[in-house]
Design a protein around this motif. Structure first.
Motif, PDB file in Angstrom:
ATOM      1  N   GLN A 143       0.192  12.103  -4.516  1.00 56.87           N
ATOM      2  CA  GLN A 143      -0.302  13.476  -4.565  1.00 56.87           C
ATOM      3  C   GLN A 143       0.454  14.332  -5.570  1.00 56.87           C
ATOM      4  O   GLN A 143      -0.086  15.318  -6.075  1.00 56.87           O
ATOM      5  CB  GLN A 143      -0.196  14.117  -3.168  1.00 56.87           C
ATOM      6  N   SER A 192       2.768   0.973  -9.693  1.00 53.63           N
ATOM      7  CA  SER A 192       2.674   2.432  -9.785  1.00 53.63           C
ATOM      8  C   SER A 192       3.233   2.933 -11.108  1.00 53.63           C
ATOM      9  O   SER A 192       2.652   3.821 -11.749  1.00 53.63           O
ATOM     10  CB  SER A 192       3.425   3.083  -8.617  1.00 53.63           C
ATOM     11  N   PHE A 228      -0.964   6.964  -8.052  1.00 56.55           N
ATOM     12  CA  PHE A 228      -1.741   7.211  -6.844  1.00 56.55           C
ATOM     13  C   PHE A 228      -0.936   7.992  -5.807  1.00 56.55           C
ATOM     14  O   PHE A 228      -0.988   7.700  -4.606  1.00 56.55           O
ATOM     15  CB  PHE A 228      -2.226   5.885  -6.255  1.00 56.55           C
ATOM     16  N   LEU A 233      -4.893  10.476 -12.559  1.00 55.30           N
ATOM     17  CA  LEU A 233      -3.609   9.822 -12.301  1.00 55.30           C
ATOM     18  C   LEU A 233      -2.440  10.593 -12.906  1.00 55.30           C
ATOM     19  O   LEU A 233      -1.308  10.117 -12.873  1.00 55.30           O
ATOM     20  CB  LEU A 233      -3.631   8.394 -12.860  1.00 55.30           C
ATOM     21  N   LEU A 253       0.808  -1.218   0.000  1.00 52.46           N
ATOM     22  CA  LEU A 253       0.000   0.000   0.000  1.00 52.46           C
ATOM     23  C   LEU A 253       0.845   1.273   0.000  1.00 52.46           C
ATOM     24  O   LEU A 253       0.290   2.376  -0.083  1.00 52.46           O
ATOM     25  CB  LEU A 253      -0.935  -0.008   1.212  1.00 52.46           C
ATOM     26  N   SER A 307      -2.334   7.829   4.891  1.00 49.43           N
ATOM     27  CA  SER A 307      -2.538   6.967   3.745  1.00 49.43           C
ATOM     28  C   SER A 307      -2.966   5.579   4.209  1.00 49.43           C
ATOM     29  O   SER A 307      -2.868   5.249   5.397  1.00 49.43           O
ATOM     30  CB  SER A 307      -1.242   6.870   2.934  1.00 49.43           C
ATOM     31  N   SER A 360      -1.449   2.791   3.849  1.00 48.91           N
ATOM     32  CA  SER A 360      -0.314   2.087   4.456  1.00 48.91           C
ATOM     33  C   SER A 360      -0.085   2.533   5.890  1.00 48.91           C
ATOM     34  O   SER A 360       0.326   1.734   6.739  1.00 48.91           O
ATOM     35  CB  SER A 360       0.958   2.317   3.624  1.00 48.91           C
ATOM     36  N   ILE A 381       0.170   3.878  -2.635  1.00 48.45           N
ATOM     37  CA  ILE A 381      -1.026   4.723  -2.610  1.00 48.45           C
ATOM     38  C   ILE A 381      -0.813   5.817  -1.580  1.00 48.45           C
ATOM     39  O   ILE A 381      -0.899   5.594  -0.375  1.00 48.45           O
ATOM     40  CB  ILE A 381      -2.290   3.913  -2.262  1.00 48.45           C
ATOM     41  N   GLN A 382      -0.474   7.005  -2.054  1.00 47.14           N
ATOM     42  CA  GLN A 382      -0.193   8.136  -1.169  1.00 47.14           C
ATOM     43  C   GLN A 382      -0.981   9.356  -1.630  1.00 47.14           C
ATOM     44  O   GLN A 382      -0.455  10.456  -1.742  1.00 47.14           O
ATOM     45  CB  GLN A 382       1.317   8.447  -1.178  1.00 47.14           C
ATOM     46  N   VAL A 383      -2.280   9.155  -1.890  1.00 46.64           N
ATOM     47  CA  VAL A 383      -3.129  10.235  -2.372  1.00 46.64           C
ATOM     48  C   VAL A 383      -3.591  11.120  -1.223  1.00 46.64           C
ATOM     49  O   VAL A 383      -3.716  12.329  -1.361  1.00 46.64           O
ATOM     50  CB  VAL A 383      -4.343   9.676  -3.134  1.00 46.64           C
ATOM     51  N   ALA A 435       4.672  -2.830  -5.465  1.00 49.03           N
ATOM     52  CA  ALA A 435       4.015  -1.521  -5.401  1.00 49.03           C
ATOM     53  C   ALA A 435       4.630  -0.552  -6.404  1.00 49.03           C
ATOM     54  O   ALA A 435       3.910   0.213  -7.063  1.00 49.03           O
ATOM     55  CB  ALA A 435       4.136  -0.961  -3.976  1.00 49.03           C
TER      56      ALA A 435
END
Length: 440
Positions: free
Chosen positions: A206, A177, A204, A195, A75, A84, A86, A78-80, A173
């Motif tokens: 920022q 990505s 995913f 994206l 995870l 997060s 994770s 995924i750092q939106v 990951a």
């Protein structure tokens, strides 16, 4: 099976004091999470889903601890939002580790613990005159959580099997990505606008400036694995293809900071491997770089990205603002002895920091900057010693880790990396190797 009491009874004094230290450190983390939810309350459906997710993660951590670690690493891609997904997984793992005596303070070098404690104390001292108290609590809470996370991760990495688990999950990951980011930029994915950002891949994340650097450490690790296979059983061709995919992601992030990060990392990695292996290693490394460079050139030509690539390579109009933000860190450091306080840079300077070092100077003053430099510098020296001694982190190559750290330090000069999760991951990997006495 070893009981918790037995584990604690045989622990070092520092580890026996850990529950008390962790309790104090968890206060800003809990306060930060509470304030974050208060300031931006999620929709009811999302809150219910998040609560159920945490319950499921807790069940997984209790039943299959290592599987939960792999989930957290997966995870990381995924750092939106912050916190997060994770972070939720790792926070549960931290709690379980503390409750079961698996959190080992002695797993990191003592100077690291001392430096982190001093940095935390400076953050508290600097909080006296903060302009935005809520922002200060959230920001400092995130920093405290990441410090605890890095210490836990260093203590977790005690075997080759665990190192392979973490590496494979992080690599998965990163590959996912990179593929998502590149395909989104080419417009072949539904919702591709979400994206990308200004014709740049971000997947995913920022920001493209975070997405690109996230892919660089696995590039370096894979290249060292090609030259000196240790943990990954994949064939050489497979590893080379994975390197090309990751490099495509870095390229199409169009992040100049990431490009410098990569260039410096490759330079350091090539130097160390050349010194270790002689002519044969140099030839293998050169062949890998030539092939991947050729693939990247073909991708640029095929996608018609040459003009935009050349444009990004030139100075940008916002560079003046970026460097103004770095200089702005001097003002709060001159006005306040211990800086403006955690997370206050933007409120005081009215401009983004654009540098980890400028943020530390502006928010914790010169004492904070020196403390941060001590932490980063100690990790750099530890990584260099590991590389010289050939001391891997249970198979994760020390040359790649040192190269990745050098690239991250360079990247930190042009973007704020203090809360980058992968910065703390690779610090922990270096710390874990530095406390090992025996060469693998």
């Amino acid at each position: 099976m070893t009981t918790r009491a037995a584990m604690l009874g045989g622990a070092r004094p520092a580890d026996r004091a850990l529950p008390v230290l962790a309790a104090f450190a968890s206060l800003p983390v809990g306060a930060a999470l509470g304030l974050a939810l208060y300031r931006s309350p999620p929709p009811l459906a999302m809150a219910v889903a998040g609560g159920l997710g945490l319950i499921l993660v807790l069940a997984l951590a209790l039943a299959r601890y290592h599987a939960a670690v792999a989930l957290g690493a997966l995870l990381l891609g995924i750092q939106v939002v912050e916190p997060s997904p994770s972070d939720g997984v790792f926070f549960v793992l931290l709690a379980v580790a503390l409750a079961t005596g698996q959190f080992r303070l002695s797993a990191v070098p003592r100077p690291v613990v001392a430096i982190l404690a001093v940095f935390g104390a400076l953050n508290v001292m600097a909080s006296i005159q903060v302009v935005d108290p809520e922002r200060a609590i959230v920001f400092f809470g995130t920093t405290a959580y990441l410090a605890l996370f890095a210490i836990w991760l260093a203590g977790y990495l005690t075997t080759r099997r665990r190192a392979r688990l973490l590496l494979r999950a992080y690599l998965a990951a990163a590959i996912a990505s990179a593929v998502i980011g590149v395909l989104a930029l080419l417009g072949v994915l539904p919702g591709h606008d979400l994206l990308t950002e200004s014709d740049r891949s971000r997947a995913f994340f920022q920001d493209p400036n975070v997405f690109g650097p996230f892919l660089i450490p696995p590039v370096l690790i894979l290249i060292e694995e090609i030259v000196h296979p240790r943990l990954l059983s994949a064939r050489l061709v497979t590893k080379a293809v994975l390197v090309a995919i990751l490099l495509a992601g870095v390229l199409f992030s169009y992040s100049r900071g990431a490009w410098v990060n990569l260039a410096l990392g490759l330079l350091v990695l090539g130097l160390i491997l050349s010194l270790r292996g002689g002519v044969r290693t140099i030839a293998a490394l050169f062949a890998v770089l030539v092939v991947t460079a050729g693939v990247m050139a073909g991708v640029v030509v095929a996608t018609g990205s040459g003009d935009f690539l050349a444009e990004r390579a030139r100075p940008q109009t916002y560079d003046t603002e970026r460097f103004s933000g770095q200089r702005a860190g001097l003002r709060p450091a001159a006005e306040y002895p211990f800086g403006a306080g955690p997370g206050q840079f933007e409120s005081v300077a009215h401009i983004s920091a654009h540098s980890t070092y400028a943020r530390a100077l502006g928010e914790e003053g010169y004492p904070g900057l020196l403390t941060l430099l001590a932490l980063l510098g100690f990790t750099l020296v530890a990584g260099l010693r590991n590389a010289v001694a050939g001391r891997s982190t249970h198979g994760i190559g020390s040359a790649a880790l040192l190269a990745a750290w050098c690239g991250l330090l360079a990247n930190s000069a042009v973007i704020d990396t203090l809360h980058w999760r992968h910065l703390w991951v690779f610090a922990a990997l270096i710390w874990a190797a530095s406390v090992r006495r025996a060469r693998p």
